[in-house]
Structures are given as structure tokens and as C-alpha cells.
Design a protein around this motif. Sequence first.
Motif, mmCIF file in Angstrom:
data_model
loop_
_atom_site.group_PDB
_atom_site.id
_atom_site.type_symbol
_atom_site.label_atom_id
_atom_site.label_comp_id
_atom_site.label_asym_id
_atom_site.label_seq_id
_atom_site.Cartn_x
_atom_site.Cartn_y
_atom_site.Cartn_z
ATOM 1 N N VAL A 250 -6.857 9.935 -7.242
ATOM 2 C CA VAL A 250 -7.322 8.953 -6.261
ATOM 3 C C VAL A 250 -8.808 8.679 -6.455
ATOM 4 O O VAL A 250 -9.265 7.524 -6.393
ATOM 5 C CB VAL A 250 -7.041 9.453 -4.830
ATOM 6 C CG1 VAL A 250 -7.669 8.518 -3.800
ATOM 7 C CG2 VAL A 250 -5.549 9.583 -4.592
ATOM 8 N N PHE A 251 -9.573 9.723 -6.705
ATOM 9 C CA PHE A 251 -11.006 9.592 -6.971
ATOM 10 C C PHE A 251 -11.259 8.618 -8.124
ATOM 11 O O PHE A 251 -12.080 7.690 -8.009
ATOM 12 C CB PHE A 251 -11.574 10.972 -7.296
ATOM 13 C CG PHE A 251 -13.006 11.003 -7.745
ATOM 14 C CD1 PHE A 251 -14.043 11.003 -6.825
ATOM 15 C CD2 PHE A 251 -13.321 11.071 -9.092
ATOM 16 C CE1 PHE A 251 -15.369 11.062 -7.237
ATOM 17 C CE2 PHE A 251 -14.642 11.124 -9.515
ATOM 18 C CZ PHE A 251 -15.664 11.115 -8.590
ATOM 19 N N GLU A 252 -10.544 8.799 -9.214
ATOM 20 C CA GLU A 252 -10.752 7.929 -10.374
ATOM 21 C C GLU A 252 -10.259 6.514 -10.098
ATOM 22 O O GLU A 252 -10.841 5.536 -10.584
ATOM 23 C CB GLU A 252 -10.076 8.534 -11.607
ATOM 24 C CG GLU A 252 -10.677 9.878 -12.010
ATOM 25 C CD GLU A 252 -10.390 10.266 -13.448
ATOM 26 O OE1 GLU A 252 -9.779 9.447 -14.177
ATOM 27 O OE2 GLU A 252 -10.784 11.379 -13.852
ATOM 28 N N LYS A 253 -9.221 6.388 -9.300
ATOM 29 C CA LYS A 253 -8.729 5.060 -8.934
ATOM 30 C C LYS A 253 -9.770 4.332 -8.083
ATOM 31 O O LYS A 253 -9.967 3.112 -8.240
ATOM 32 C CB LYS A 253 -7.409 5.189 -8.180
ATOM 33 C CG LYS A 253 -6.654 3.880 -8.027
ATOM 34 C CD LYS A 253 -5.278 4.124 -7.413
ATOM 35 C CE LYS A 253 -4.504 2.804 -7.323
ATOM 36 N NZ LYS A 253 -3.164 3.017 -6.698
ATOM 37 N N ILE A 254 -10.427 5.058 -7.195
ATOM 38 C CA ILE A 254 -11.488 4.465 -6.380
ATOM 39 C C ILE A 254 -12.592 3.912 -7.273
ATOM 40 O O ILE A 254 -13.072 2.784 -7.078
ATOM 41 C CB ILE A 254 -12.049 5.509 -5.401
ATOM 42 C CG1 ILE A 254 -11.047 5.761 -4.265
ATOM 43 C CG2 ILE A 254 -13.401 5.062 -4.827
ATOM 44 C CD1 ILE A 254 -11.390 6.950 -3.389
ATOM 45 N N VAL A 255 -12.995 4.700 -8.259
ATOM 46 C CA VAL A 255 -14.092 4.294 -9.138
ATOM 47 C C VAL A 255 -13.744 3.038 -9.923
ATOM 48 O O VAL A 255 -14.582 2.149 -10.117
ATOM 49 C CB VAL A 255 -14.458 5.432 -10.114
ATOM 50 C CG1 VAL A 255 -15.649 5.032 -10.969
ATOM 51 C CG2 VAL A 255 -14.751 6.709 -9.362
ATOM 52 N N THR A 256 -12.508 2.936 -10.367
ATOM 53 C CA THR A 256 -12.125 1.821 -11.233
ATOM 54 C C THR A 256 -11.668 0.581 -10.461
ATOM 55 O O THR A 256 -11.751 -0.534 -10.987
ATOM 56 C CB THR A 256 -11.003 2.254 -12.193
ATOM 57 O OG1 THR A 256 -9.907 2.805 -11.442
ATOM 58 C CG2 THR A 256 -11.508 3.311 -13.163
ATOM 59 N N GLU A 257 -11.220 0.750 -9.218
ATOM 60 C CA GLU A 257 -10.676 -0.404 -8.481
ATOM 61 C C GLU A 257 -11.547 -0.878 -7.323
ATOM 62 O O GLU A 257 -11.561 -2.065 -7.008
ATOM 63 C CB GLU A 257 -9.273 -0.050 -7.955
ATOM 64 C CG GLU A 257 -8.248 0.203 -9.049
ATOM 65 C CD GLU A 257 -6.857 0.458 -8.498
ATOM 66 O OE1 GLU A 257 -6.643 0.224 -7.281
ATOM 67 O OE2 GLU A 257 -5.987 0.890 -9.277
ATOM 68 N N ALA A 258 -12.257 0.032 -6.670
ATOM 69 C CA ALA A 258 -13.007 -0.351 -5.471
ATOM 70 C C ALA A 258 -14.142 -1.345 -5.744
ATOM 71 O O ALA A 258 -14.340 -2.261 -4.943
ATOM 72 C CB ALA A 258 -13.544 0.892 -4.776
ATOM 73 N N PRO A 259 -14.911 -1.192 -6.838
ATOM 74 C CA PRO A 259 -16.038 -2.116 -7.026
ATOM 75 C C PRO A 259 -15.623 -3.580 -7.012
ATOM 76 O O PRO A 259 -16.312 -4.418 -6.406
ATOM 77 C CB PRO A 259 -16.595 -1.699 -8.387
ATOM 78 C CG PRO A 259 -16.280 -0.234 -8.469
ATOM 79 C CD PRO A 259 -14.932 -0.108 -7.854
#
Length: 300
Positions: A287-296
Amino acid sequence: MTLRLSTVILPIDRWHEGGRERWQRAEELGFHAAYTYDHLSWRTFRDGPWFGALPTLTAAATATERIRLGTLVTSPNFRHPVPLAKELMSLDDISGGRFTLGIGAGGNGFDATALGQEAWTPRERADRFGEFLALLDRLLTEDSVSSTGTHYSAEEARNLPGCVQRPRLPFAVAATGPRGLKLAARHGQAWVTTGDPKLFEEGTPEQSAEAIRGQIDRLGKACVESGREIAELDRILLTGFTPDRGRPLESVGAFVDFAGRHRDLGITEIVIHWPIPDSDFAADQAVFEKIVTEAPAQLR
């Protein structure tokens, strides 16, 4: 307003047993910056592995190419401006001008007494911080510095050839009180907050947001008094210490909501802790890595 996303990687892993890969992965994921704490030990991690910040960042500089690196934060608790300036100048050179110094007054943790001294009072910390920061500023911008202070002095201290970044590497000043905010306005290229510590245990996210809004307002007034615009300073939120705790890392949606609310307050950079299992910073790595790649993209 563009919101930058950064991470803080605690120095708890041996470099050749996962340490290097973590910093390299932070660059691969596209973080703006990767920071580490500058402590001798820290809270619940005191009885476990904990490595030095500046050697770790030097190694990270040689293992990465693009990501900014920095401390979050260094303090006068166990450092002196003269040797610190030499190390910072060297680290700025090794990283090719990618280093940011996060710096604050320090606190009453283990670092405060590790050298055998009594812990300083809040007034003493503020007095020392003001003198420390002003001298460090000179040491990193002038070829030779002599200065006699109440707490810190230098005698023909030389720092040639100087920083790669000019006129010196940037300072990110952690502060919430009036004296610290004035120092951030005078010396900082960025300002750091963790929110209002009094709200951590029993406050609400709404109260926390209002407290941060007030801090930014006071920073703006301090900038005006120093003849600067608040827009000249990046405004960094180190997460994990607001009433939200780890909830923003539970999903991409939760993070986007959290980050968007703080962007609207005037925060320009959000820093999230790299997940550490069975700790205050536990989070799902995927989830952490998904946040980094999708949230911006969702925050643009």
C-alpha cells in the motif's frame, strides 16, 4: 500548488543487509527526497540497531543519482557547528549538490544527556540553537570564519572549496515557537513541522489542521519581519505525529485526502515514514508503494 512527496528512512538496517536497497528503492519509486533522523538513539528503537545519520547519507549518496537526501533533523544536542560544517560540505560534494540539512533545537530525548551533560532547559535549547544556526550559516558560506560566542566559537575555521549548492546547501528549519520561526524566516530555505505535539494523544485531525494553519500564519509574519516572502520557503510536514497517526497510509484514498487537506493549508512537501514492521511506523509495504506511485497524480 504542487505537493512533493518524500520519505524518511530510519537508520536501523546494516548497509549490506537491506540498507542500500531501501534507499535505492526510494529513488526508483520517485520520491522527491529521502531523509533520515540524526539521533544517537531514538525512543522505542533505543535497544536495537541504529546507525549514524551522516555516514548513512554519504553511502546513500553514492548508491543513488537523483533523489535529494537530508537529515530530519539534526540538532545541537551532540554536535558542534565547526566539524558539522566540514562534514556537510563534504556530503554536499559527494551527493553532487543533492543534500538538504533539516535542523532544529533538539529535545529532551536520549541525545540530550548522552555526552554526560544535564538536559538543557527550553530557553537554553533556544539560545544555543540561535547561536548554532547563525554560526553554521557563516561556516558554509564563508571561506574562513572566526567567531566567539557564548556557546559555540570558531577560530579561522576553513571550509574550502565550499558547497556545491550556492551560496550554501539549503536549511530546513524545524520550529513552532516564535524564536524558532524567526530563525526559519532568517536562515531557512524550508520550514519543518510535525504538527502540534500537544494534540497527538487526544486531539482531533481538525484541531491539528487548525494548529498547523496557525503555525504557517506565524511563519508568514516572521518572514515579513525578516523582509522575505513565505513563498520563498518550502513548508514540510513530517507525518506520524498528528492525531491521524498511521491512518493516511491505510489506502491511497486516505492519503490523498490527508495530503490534500494539508496542501490546502499551505504545506508544500509531505514526508512519510518508510514502513517498519512491529513499530510505531508499521504499514503495509504494498500500500505504501501504491501511495507513492498513484497519489501524486490524484493530487495535481
